[in-house]
Every structure is written in structure tokens, then in C-alpha cells.
Design an enzyme around this catalytic site. Structure first.
Site, PDB file in Angstrom:
ATOM      1  N   TYR A  46       0.922  -1.122  -0.016  1.00  0.00           N
ATOM      2  CA  TYR A  46       0.091   0.073  -0.117  1.00  0.00           C
ATOM      3  C   TYR A  46       0.802   1.256  -0.030  1.00  0.00           C
ATOM      4  O   TYR A  46       1.753   1.065   0.812  1.00  0.00           O
ATOM      5  CB  TYR A  46      -0.773  -0.120   1.356  1.00  0.00           C
ATOM      6  CG  TYR A  46      -2.442   0.041   0.799  1.00  0.00           C
ATOM      7  CD1 TYR A  46      -3.006   1.091   0.121  1.00  0.00           C
ATOM      8  CD2 TYR A  46      -3.246  -1.069   0.912  1.00  0.00           C
ATOM      9  CE1 TYR A  46      -4.241   1.132  -0.234  1.00  0.00           C
ATOM     10  CE2 TYR A  46      -4.468  -1.140   0.589  1.00  0.00           C
ATOM     11  CZ  TYR A  46      -4.968  -0.133  -0.289  1.00  0.00           C
ATOM     12  OH  TYR A  46      -6.246  -0.133  -0.685  1.00  0.00           O
ATOM     13  N   GLU A  48      -0.548   4.604  -0.371  1.00  0.00           N
ATOM     14  CA  GLU A  48      -1.364   6.095  -0.410  1.00  0.00           C
ATOM     15  C   GLU A  48      -0.583   7.302  -0.149  1.00  0.00           C
ATOM     16  O   GLU A  48       0.385   7.277   0.558  1.00  0.00           O
ATOM     17  CB  GLU A  48      -2.663   6.018   0.583  1.00  0.00           C
ATOM     18  CG  GLU A  48      -3.757   5.310   0.115  1.00  0.00           C
ATOM     19  CD  GLU A  48      -4.956   5.589   0.962  1.00  0.00           C
ATOM     20  OE1 GLU A  48      -4.791   6.068   2.168  1.00  0.00           O
ATOM     21  OE2 GLU A  48      -6.053   4.974   0.974  1.00  0.00           O
ATOM     22  N   ASP A 192      -6.745  14.679 -24.756  1.00  0.00           N
ATOM     23  CA  ASP A 192      -7.003  13.294 -24.189  1.00  0.00           C
ATOM     24  C   ASP A 192      -6.591  12.503 -25.566  1.00  0.00           C
ATOM     25  O   ASP A 192      -7.117  12.158 -26.439  1.00  0.00           O
ATOM     26  CB  ASP A 192      -8.458  12.765 -23.817  1.00  0.00           C
ATOM     27  CG  ASP A 192      -8.450  11.289 -23.505  1.00  0.00           C
ATOM     28  OD1 ASP A 192      -7.542  10.469 -23.863  1.00  0.00           O
ATOM     29  OD2 ASP A 192      -9.744  10.745 -23.116  1.00  0.00           O
ATOM     30  N   THR A 218      -4.221   7.201 -21.484  1.00  0.00           N
ATOM     31  CA  THR A 218      -4.215   5.654 -21.091  1.00  0.00           C
ATOM     32  C   THR A 218      -2.615   5.152 -21.548  1.00  0.00           C
ATOM     33  O   THR A 218      -2.154   5.729 -22.074  1.00  0.00           O
ATOM     34  CB  THR A 218      -5.315   4.797 -21.532  1.00  0.00           C
ATOM     35  OG1 THR A 218      -5.088   4.828 -23.107  1.00  0.00           O
ATOM     36  CG2 THR A 218      -6.809   5.020 -21.230  1.00  0.00           C
ATOM     37  N   LYS A 221      -2.665   1.516 -24.638  1.00  0.00           N
ATOM     38  CA  LYS A 221      -3.259   1.613 -26.142  1.00  0.00           C
ATOM     39  C   LYS A 221      -1.997   1.292 -26.789  1.00  0.00           C
ATOM     40  O   LYS A 221      -1.052   0.722 -26.852  1.00  0.00           O
ATOM     41  CB  LYS A 221      -4.176   2.459 -26.414  1.00  0.00           C
ATOM     42  CG  LYS A 221      -5.465   2.240 -25.577  1.00  0.00           C
ATOM     43  CD  LYS A 221      -6.650   3.405 -25.564  1.00  0.00           C
ATOM     44  CE  LYS A 221      -7.593   3.139 -24.779  1.00  0.00           C
ATOM     45  NZ  LYS A 221      -8.805   4.085 -24.583  1.00  0.00           N
ATOM     46  N   ARG A 227      -2.211  -1.590 -18.171  1.00  0.00           N
ATOM     47  CA  ARG A 227      -3.276  -0.792 -18.066  1.00  0.00           C
ATOM     48  C   ARG A 227      -3.617  -0.017 -17.019  1.00  0.00           C
ATOM     49  O   ARG A 227      -3.006  -0.318 -15.866  1.00  0.00           O
ATOM     50  CB  ARG A 227      -4.525  -1.726 -17.877  1.00  0.00           C
ATOM     51  CG  ARG A 227      -4.820  -2.881 -18.735  1.00  0.00           C
ATOM     52  CD  ARG A 227      -6.199  -3.521 -18.611  1.00  0.00           C
ATOM     53  NE  ARG A 227      -7.255  -2.831 -19.292  1.00  0.00           N
ATOM     54  CZ  ARG A 227      -7.280  -3.119 -20.564  1.00  0.00           C
ATOM     55  NH1 ARG A 227      -6.745  -3.783 -21.531  1.00  0.00           N
ATOM     56  NH2 ARG A 227      -8.272  -2.023 -21.268  1.00  0.00           N
TER      57      ARG A 227
END
Ligand SMILES: *Cc1c(COP(=O)(O)O)cnc(C)c1O
Length: 439
Positions: A46, A48, A192, A218, A221, A227
Site C-alpha cells: 500500500y 497512499e 486526451d 491511457t 493502447k 493498463r
């Protein structure tokens, strides 16, 4: 103990990908190195917060990894700030909107029907369309982005944020022209570039960075990473608001997300290093060559393309000359024949996104496998034969009848000897290519 069934299913999926030809323009095959990183122990941590400012102990190594990912991305795109934590493209777009707008304020984006993305303000069903006052622009008579309409709408509605970007638009984006209009009304500009990031890096598509305030992409692609997504803040954006980078960071965490996916972060770092290699430039050039050859071959065989071609990695077959709503039949039959793509609306779609009249194709997957011009000609031939096979399967206009028609059509297509014969040819060719190749 017998092994979990999931592992057999993963093998099945890999076999499917190897035996078939993938033409979905938003997909890609990752390198073995990116794959290795994704299954590493980084998933077990983790983290954060941001490097040096975490809410959990034990992040000494994770901090270095995230800093390295950020540095590589900033260098690759020549921007002063990058956030590599967004879980995917949709939450990343939400973060940018959340950072720049208050509830109910106005933003503008390309309509879904013109090739835009849902997260660019699609009305009623999406977060962006419900939470903000969303104005949507469209295409002109040549299926190109309509800048006259954009100017008119911008002047009328005075948007605070204007988004340029798309998911089913075959042509180059003119960031400069878009910026000029945004400047007339003082709007922030978000580009974008999710679909074309790999082309931008390689100089095969105009670079948004000099013209816009924020870039979102992203990473899975044409960029060919894991991803995920990234948000880049440009110098131009920082000059306008020195707090822009921290506003974006805060919108990602804590406003919208919890702990970042560290394995993905490391995968983005590896993909950034790969994208900086000269071989990646060749890869992007080949994506373009393959797309041109595929488009030309389809046209020579009599198929109609939206806007009559492509300037990117993707194209849309317009099937309205056969019948409205042929997209589902053709995409399904292509899949039976071993070629997977997706059905898609065409501009001024006569039916609906569920029964659209087009099929969207792209070359990133096949190019990653090492396929070149000769294979594209062969693929165009197969697609044409599939269309010939199903072009008389016209969708009924009655909505209830449609469901039975589709069910029967699918059952029939799965047994169709001509489609299954094409599949044999496809498998023979596809199995010669690895999923990922540098040459
Ligand atoms: C794919 C895409 C997204 C969304 O990405 P997800 O990872 O599917 O959430 C956003 N914008 C554009 C232009 C895209 O093509």
C-alpha cells in the site's frame, strides 16, 4: 490439490490471442518485461500519497519506483509534471475535470457519435455528463472535427474546460487550432491522446504539449504499457496557474482514488523506457504503414470507410451501403472467421450503439506481432469475404424481432462453412507470429 481453473483459462485466452488476428485499435500486447513487472511483489504494497509523503510505512523502494516512472514520462513528453497514479483513463479524465471545474460549470467535448469518449461529457449516463454542464461538438460533412461549430458553441456557452480527444476518429487532431478557439474564450484545454500516445511519442501524430494545459493518456493502447493512465501538466498550464500540478495531484488522491497500483507504476516506467528506444519509432511508423495499406486494400475491394480513410492507427468500415445496423453481424462473423474487432457507430448513425452500422479496425496489435504490409492485404481480403458472406443478413426493424434474429444469426454463423474455412487460413497465418516482437 488440483490447480485453480483460472490458470487453464489464462492459457485458453493466450491460445485464442495467438490463433486469431486482433484489430481492436485500443488493445495492444505488452512486452515480456512489462508483463514480468505486473506479476511482481509490488502488488503487495500500500502506498497512499505521493513519493516522500506517504500515509504508510515501508515505501522506500516504491518511492524510487514512482519517481523513476515520473521522471521518464516527463522526459519522454517534455513536460514539467506527470501523475502516473490514475487507475485508468476514465478516472483520470474525472480527476482533470474535478481539478479544473466546480459542480455545474461548463465543459465541452466531442460527442460519442462523432468518435468522442463517454468521459468527455456524454449526457445523462456518465459522471462527466451529469455532474458538469456538458456541451458536445461534432463532425462536419466530411466526417472531420467541425471547428466552426466548436467556435460557435464556445462563444455561446463560454466553457471553462475544452477537451480534444477521441476514441473512434481516424484523423489527426489539430491541437493548435483548438487552442486558438479556447483562447478566445479563456478556457482550459485538455488533450486526451489515449489512442495515439505511441504515435505522438514517435512523431507520427502532432504533439499536444506545446498547445494545451493538460494531457491525459491511457498507458495500454498504442503506448503499449500496462493498463493504467497518466496525467501530464505542461509548462503552458503551469504558467497559467502555478498550483495546477498540485490541483491535479489532489484530484487523483485523495479526491478520487486510494492507494496507487505500484506494479502498474513500474510497468509504466518500463514502457516509457521502451518507447524511448529507436525500435519503438519503427514500430509506430509500421502501425501507420499497416493502417494505410489495410485501408487502401479494403477500399479497393469495395468497402466504404468513414471519411474515406485514415491518418492514424484506426479506421471505421461504414456498412450503411449494405443496410443500417450491419455492424453486429459483420463483427460477429469476423470473430467466427478468426478476426476480432468491434462494432461501432458511424457518424450520423441511423440506429444505435448496440446495433451500429460500422466496424472499427486498428493496427497496433498486429504490428506488435510483427505483421507488415503483405499481411494487411491478406487481412483485407479475409474481411471482404466475411462481409460478402453476411451482407444480406439485414437487421429487422422491429425491436423484439431483432433479438430472435440476432440469436438465430449467431447460431447460423457459428456453423457457417465459409467462415470456418477462413478461420483455418487465419490460424495458419497468425500462429506464425509471436504475440510480441521487436522486429
Ligand atoms: C480508452 C479511452 C479512455 C478510457 O480509458 P479506460 O482505461 O478504458 O478507462 C478515455 N479516453 C479516450 C480517448 C480513450 O480512448
Amino acid at each position: 490439490m488440483s490447480k485453480d481453473k483460472i490458470f487453464q483459462l489464462i492459457k485458453d485466452e493466450e491460445a485464442r490471442q495467438k490463433a486469431m488476428i486482433g484489430l481492436i485499435p485500443s488493445e495492444n500486447h505488452i512486452s515480456p518485461e512489462v508483463s514480468e513487472v505486473l506479476s511482481s511483489s509490488l502488488s503487495s504494497k500500500y502506498a497512499e500519497g505521493y513519493p516522500g509523503r506517504r500515509y504508510y510505512e515501508g515505501n522506500q523502494v516504491i518511492d524510487e519506483i514512482e519517481n523513476l516512472a515520473k521522471e521518464r514520462i516527463q522526459k519522454l513528453f517534455n513536460v514539467p509534471h506527470a501523475n502516473v497514479q490514475p487507475y485508468s483513463g476514465s478516472p483520470a479524465n474525472s480527476a482533470v475535470q474535478f481539478a479544473l471545474l466546480e459542480e455545474g460549470e461548463t465543459m465541452m467535448g466531442l460527442a460519442l457519435a462523432g468518435g468522442g469518449h463517454l468521459t468527455h461529457g456524454h449526457p445523462k449516463v456518465t459522471f462527466s455528463g451529469k455532474y458538469f454542464n456538458s456541451i458536445q461538438y461534432g463532425l462536419d460533412d466530411n466526417d472531420r472535427i467541425d471547428f466552426d461549430q466548436i467556435r460557435e458553441l464556445a462563444k455561446k456557452h463560454q466553457p471553462k474546460l475544452m477537451i480534444i480527444g477521441n476514441t473512434a476518429y481516424p484523423f489527426l487532431m489539430d491541437f493548435k487550432k483548438f487552442r486558438e478557439i479556447a483562447d478566445e474564450v479563456g478556457a482550459w484545454v485538455l488533450a486526451d491522446i489515449s489512442h495515439v500516445t505511441g504515435l505522438v511519442v514517435a512523431g507520427e501524430h502532432p504533439d499536444p504539449v506545446p498547445h494545451v494545459d493538460v494531457v491525459m493518456s491511457t498507458t495500454h493502447k498504442t503506448f503499449r504499457g500496462p493498463r493504467g493512465a497518466m496525467i501530464l501538466v505542461t509548462q503552458r498550464g503551469l504558467d497559467r496557474d502555478e498550483k495546477l500540478a498540485s490541483r491535479i495531484d489532489q484530484a487523483v488522491f485523495p479526491a478520487l482514488q486510494g492507494g496507487p497500483h505500484n506494479a502498474t507504476t513500474a510497468g509504466i516506467a518500463v514502457a516509457a523506457a521502451e518507447a524511448a528506444r529507436p525500435e519503438f519509432k519503427k514500430y509506430a511508423q509500421q502501425i501507420r504503414k499497416n493502417a494505410d495499406v489495410l485501408a487502401d486494400s479494403l477500399k479497393k475491394k469495395g468497402l466504404k470507410l468513414v471519411g474515406d480513410g485514415t491518418e492514424t492507427h484506426l479506421m471505421l468500415i461504414d456498412l450503411t451501403n449494405y443496410s443500417d445496423g450491419m455492424g453486429l453481424q459483420v463483427a460477429f462473423a469476423m470473430d467466427v472467421a478468426g478476426i476480432y474487432a468491434n462494432r461501432n457507430t458511424v457518424p450520423n448513425e441511423p440506429l444505435s450503439p448496440f446495433y451500429p452500422s460500422g466496424v472499427r479496425l486498428g493496427t497496433p496489435l498486429v504490428t506488435t506481432r510483427g505483421m507488415k504490409e503483405a499481411e494487411m492485404k491478406q487481412i483485407a481480403d479475409w474481411i471482404t469475404r466475411v462481409v460478402e458472406e453476411v451482407k444480406t443478413e439485414v437487421l429487422p426493424s422491429d425491436k423484439v424481432e431483432r433479438r430472435t434474429f440476432i440469436k438465430d444469426f449467431r447460431a447460423k454463423a457459428l456453423q457457417n462453412k465459409n467462415l470456418l474455412a477462413i478461420r483455418k487460413e487465419v490460424e495458419a497465418m497468425a500462429s506464425k507470429f509471436p504475440l510480441f516482437s521487436w522486429d
